[in-house]
Design a protein around this motif. Structure first.
Motif, PDB file in Angstrom:
ATOM      1  N   ARG A 179      -2.238 -11.998  15.025  1.00 21.04           N
ATOM      2  CA  ARG A 179      -2.546 -10.906  14.097  1.00 21.04           C
ATOM      3  C   ARG A 179      -1.530  -9.646  14.115  1.00 21.04           C
ATOM      4  NH1 ARG A 179      -7.260 -11.370  15.695  1.00 21.04           N
ATOM      5  NH2 ARG A 179      -7.354  -9.602  17.365  1.00 21.04           N
ATOM      6  N   GLU A 180      -1.409  -9.174  15.349  1.00 14.36           N
ATOM      7  CA  GLU A 180      -0.506  -8.089  15.434  1.00 14.36           C
ATOM      8  C   GLU A 180       1.159  -8.324  14.807  1.00 14.36           C
ATOM      9  OE1 GLU A 180       1.080  -5.219  19.221  1.00 14.36           O
ATOM     10  OE2 GLU A 180       1.088  -7.465  19.361  1.00 14.36           O
ATOM     11  N   GLN A 181       1.446  -9.539  15.019  1.00  9.37           N
ATOM     12  CA  GLN A 181       2.763  -9.910  14.570  1.00  9.37           C
ATOM     13  C   GLN A 181       3.010  -9.632  13.101  1.00  9.37           C
ATOM     14  OE1 GLN A 181       6.232 -10.764  15.893  1.00  9.37           O
ATOM     15  NE2 GLN A 181       6.307  -9.911  13.894  1.00  9.37           N
ATOM     16  N   LEU A 182       1.853 -10.302  12.258  1.00 14.88           N
ATOM     17  CA  LEU A 182       1.657 -10.254  10.961  1.00 14.88           C
ATOM     18  C   LEU A 182       1.644  -9.070  10.611  1.00 14.88           C
ATOM     19  CD1 LEU A 182       0.187 -13.650   9.882  1.00 14.88           C
ATOM     20  CD2 LEU A 182       2.523 -13.255  10.422  1.00 14.88           C
ATOM     21  N   ASP A 195      13.958  -6.214   3.136  1.00 17.98           N
ATOM     22  CA  ASP A 195      13.289  -7.420   2.391  1.00 17.98           C
ATOM     23  C   ASP A 195      12.544  -8.483   2.963  1.00 17.98           C
ATOM     24  OD1 ASP A 195      12.864  -5.675  -0.204  1.00 17.98           O
ATOM     25  OD2 ASP A 195      14.866  -6.079  -0.381  1.00 17.98           O
ATOM     26  N   ILE A 196      11.448  -9.045   2.867  1.00 21.97           N
ATOM     27  CA  ILE A 196      10.961 -10.158   3.343  1.00 21.97           C
ATOM     28  C   ILE A 196      10.278 -11.148   2.541  1.00 21.97           C
ATOM     29  CG2 ILE A 196       9.605 -11.314   5.394  1.00 21.97           C
ATOM     30  CD1 ILE A 196       9.553  -8.722   6.723  1.00 21.97           C
ATOM     31  N   GLN A 197      11.084 -12.287   2.512  1.00 22.33           N
ATOM     32  CA  GLN A 197      10.391 -13.351   1.507  1.00 22.33           C
ATOM     33  C   GLN A 197       9.772 -14.529   2.312  1.00 22.33           C
ATOM     34  OE1 GLN A 197      14.078 -13.434  -1.369  1.00 22.33           O
ATOM     35  NE2 GLN A 197      12.405 -14.239  -2.410  1.00 22.33           N
ATOM     36  N   VAL A 198       8.787 -15.166   1.809  1.00 23.52           N
ATOM     37  CA  VAL A 198       8.251 -16.469   2.556  1.00 23.52           C
ATOM     38  C   VAL A 198       8.522 -17.525   1.485  1.00 23.52           C
ATOM     39  CG1 VAL A 198       6.152 -17.697   3.188  1.00 23.52           C
ATOM     40  CG2 VAL A 198       6.483 -15.198   3.682  1.00 23.52           C
ATOM     41  N   LEU A 199       9.198 -18.435   2.306  1.00 26.57           N
ATOM     42  CA  LEU A 199       9.218 -19.765   1.475  1.00 26.57           C
ATOM     43  C   LEU A 199       8.392 -20.701   1.723  1.00 26.57           C
ATOM     44  CD1 LEU A 199      11.844 -21.404   0.140  1.00 26.57           C
ATOM     45  CD2 LEU A 199      12.261 -22.494   2.237  1.00 26.57           C
ATOM     46  N   PRO A 200       7.322 -20.989   0.585  1.00 24.66           N
ATOM     47  CA  PRO A 200       6.071 -21.516   0.494  1.00 24.66           C
ATOM     48  C   PRO A 200       6.156 -23.263   0.804  1.00 24.66           C
ATOM     49  CG  PRO A 200       6.356 -21.189  -1.644  1.00 24.66           C
ATOM     50  CD  PRO A 200       7.650 -20.514  -0.699  1.00 24.66           C
ATOM     51  N   ALA A 256      12.042 -19.026  -2.579  1.00 22.68           N
ATOM     52  CA  ALA A 256      10.870 -18.378  -2.105  1.00 22.68           C
ATOM     53  C   ALA A 256      10.142 -17.442  -2.937  1.00 22.68           C
ATOM     54  CB  ALA A 256      11.396 -17.279  -0.889  1.00 22.68           C
ATOM     55  N   LEU A 257       9.075 -16.962  -2.574  1.00 22.36           N
ATOM     56  CA  LEU A 257       7.903 -15.957  -3.307  1.00 22.36           C
ATOM     57  C   LEU A 257       8.692 -14.926  -3.570  1.00 22.36           C
ATOM     58  CD1 LEU A 257       4.810 -16.821  -1.479  1.00 22.36           C
ATOM     59  CD2 LEU A 257       5.518 -17.864  -3.594  1.00 22.36           C
ATOM     60  N   SER A 258       8.306 -14.027  -4.449  1.00 20.78           N
ATOM     61  CA  SER A 258       8.847 -12.634  -4.655  1.00 20.78           C
ATOM     62  C   SER A 258       8.501 -11.709  -3.316  1.00 20.78           C
ATOM     63  CB  SER A 258       8.264 -11.848  -5.720  1.00 20.78           C
ATOM     64  OG  SER A 258       6.749 -11.750  -5.645  1.00 20.78           O
ATOM     65  N   LEU A 265       1.043 -13.236   0.868  1.00 19.18           N
ATOM     66  CA  LEU A 265       0.753 -14.415   1.691  1.00 19.18           C
ATOM     67  C   LEU A 265       0.509 -14.231   3.037  1.00 19.18           C
ATOM     68  CD1 LEU A 265       0.266 -17.403   1.566  1.00 19.18           C
ATOM     69  CD2 LEU A 265       2.789 -17.578   1.847  1.00 19.18           C
ATOM     70  N   ILE A 266       1.510 -13.160   3.554  1.00 21.27           N
ATOM     71  CA  ILE A 266       1.303 -12.789   4.900  1.00 21.27           C
ATOM     72  C   ILE A 266      -0.013 -12.152   5.275  1.00 21.27           C
ATOM     73  CG2 ILE A 266       2.331 -11.264   6.768  1.00 21.27           C
ATOM     74  CD1 ILE A 266       5.053 -11.910   5.272  1.00 21.27           C
ATOM     75  N   ALA A 267      -0.542 -11.273   4.406  1.00 12.54           N
ATOM     76  CA  ALA A 267      -1.658 -10.575   4.459  1.00 12.54           C
ATOM     77  C   ALA A 267      -2.948 -11.604   4.446  1.00 12.54           C
ATOM     78  CB  ALA A 267      -2.016  -9.526   3.546  1.00 12.54           C
ATOM     79  N   GLY A 268      -3.006 -12.510   3.686  1.00  8.29           N
ATOM     80  CA  GLY A 268      -3.870 -13.559   3.442  1.00  8.29           C
ATOM     81  C   GLY A 268      -3.783 -14.573   4.654  1.00  8.29           C
ATOM     82  N   VAL A 269      -2.742 -15.020   5.221  1.00  2.19           N
ATOM     83  CA  VAL A 269      -2.839 -15.684   6.346  1.00  2.19           C
ATOM     84  C   VAL A 269      -3.216 -14.865   7.541  1.00  2.19           C
ATOM     85  CG1 VAL A 269      -1.331 -16.974   8.043  1.00  2.19           C
ATOM     86  CG2 VAL A 269      -0.729 -17.285   5.491  1.00  2.19           C
ATOM     87  N   ARG A 270      -2.907 -13.822   7.695  1.00  5.65           N
ATOM     88  CA  ARG A 270      -3.527 -12.869   8.795  1.00  5.65           C
ATOM     89  C   ARG A 270      -4.959 -12.857   8.747  1.00  5.65           C
ATOM     90  NH1 ARG A 270      -4.736  -7.505   9.691  1.00  5.65           N
ATOM     91  NH2 ARG A 270      -4.340  -6.708  11.921  1.00  5.65           N
ATOM     92  N   GLU A 271      -5.414 -12.602   7.539  1.00  2.00           N
ATOM     93  CA  GLU A 271      -6.993 -12.325   7.507  1.00  2.00           C
ATOM     94  C   GLU A 271      -7.713 -13.764   7.562  1.00  2.00           C
ATOM     95  OE1 GLU A 271     -10.600 -10.736   7.095  1.00  2.00           O
ATOM     96  OE2 GLU A 271      -8.822  -9.911   7.207  1.00  2.00           O
TER      97      GLU A 271
END
Length: 286
Positions: A179-182, A195-200, A256-258, A265-271
């Motif tokens: 949770r802290e890392q995300l 810039d950070i992108q996530v490859l889904p 990857a996602l924008s 997505l990062i926020a969603g996975v964290r939650e």
């Protein structure tokens, strides 16, 4: 009063940066006419810790070094030296890469399994390094955190990081650590040069399936591609290798996602995956 004789270990200051640090700390302390206990009181630690640093049993931190410089009036000597000490705590095969990383003008990183080292929190790094590392884990974590000082320079490197979605789901250190890392990733993404992108997962087969790799670009030196296996890292300035790495990275960025959707997505996975456990239902009536 009983006097306890203490064996003072003689150091060879040329043996390592840590030996040199300990040797110089003892020399500067004695020149100032201070006991280990007296210096410890000034820098807010025990005399025993001063002795352990002087005999290389403990690795000094940057904060400790800054306090020692202030206490002994050593004009930043130990604050400068601690960087060499901490870098020497990195695996010997990784040290050349860390030196090049610190000089890079542009860093492009693809990570398939874990968060890129420059973006790790101390707790996340500790969990990773604690899996197989021997020796002083505190020192290993401090060394990894010290690498991140390049991000706080007046002119930090421009960075682009692509993380596989698997990185977000691989639980390293437990829910609280993740949770802290995300949250840290989301905070870091607010920096204009990063810039950070996530490859889904939905991207399917992609050019990073062979594994993680980094590209380093320099103002005046040849560009470098860096890869790792389970034993050590491999760094090359071969132009064909760098060209291939650049092409693979371009494809990863395109798949990857924008940046904005990645943050969502990062926020969603964290939650959803690492949310703090809810308390008992206080509305229930016995």
């Amino acid at each position: 009063m009983e006097v306890i004789a203490v064996h003072i270990r003689e150091l060879d200051p040329s043996a390592s940066p840590l030996d040199y640090y300990g040797f110089e700390l003892r020399r500067a302390r004695e020149a100032a006419g201070l006991t280990q206990q007296a210096l410890g009181s000034i820098v807010f630690c025990t005399g025993s810790l001063i002795g352990q640093v002087e005999t290389t049993l403990r690795v000094p931190t940057r904060e400790f070094s800054e306090r020692v410089d202030a206490a002994l009036g050593t004009d930043g000597t130990f604050s400068r030296l601690v960087g060499l000490v901490l870098r020497n705590q990195l695996p010997s095969w990784f040290q050349p890469y860390a030196e090049m990383e610190a000089r890079a003008a542009y860093i492009s990183a693809f990570q398939a399994q874990v968060v890129y080292g420059l973006l790790q929190t101390p707790a996340y790094a500790r969990a990773l390094l604690g899996v197989r590392e021997d020796g002083d884990l505190d020192a290993k974590v401090a060394a990894r955190m010290d690498r991140q000082r390049i991000l706080d320079r007046d002119e930090p490197p421009m960075m682009w990081v692509v993380l596989s979605e698997a990185v977000l789901h691989q639980e390293v250190g437990g829910r609280e650590v993740m949770r802290e890392q995300l949250a840290h990733l989301l905070t870091m993404q607010e920096r204009k040069w990063l810039d950070i992108q996530v490859l889904p997962f939905g991207a399917g087969a992609h050019t990073g399936l062979m594994g993680s790799f980094n590209l380093l670009r320099f103002a005046n030196d040849p560009d470098i591609v860096y890869t790792e296996d389970f034993i050590q890292g491999h760094m090359t300035a071969n132009t064909d290798a760098f060209k291939e790495g650049s092409a693979r990275y371009d494809h990863l960025q395109a798949a990857a996602l924008s940046v904005e959707d990645s943050a969502a997505l990062i926020a969603g996975v964290r939650e959803e995956r690492y949310a703090e456990p809810s308390g008992p239902d206080r509305s229930a009536v016995a």
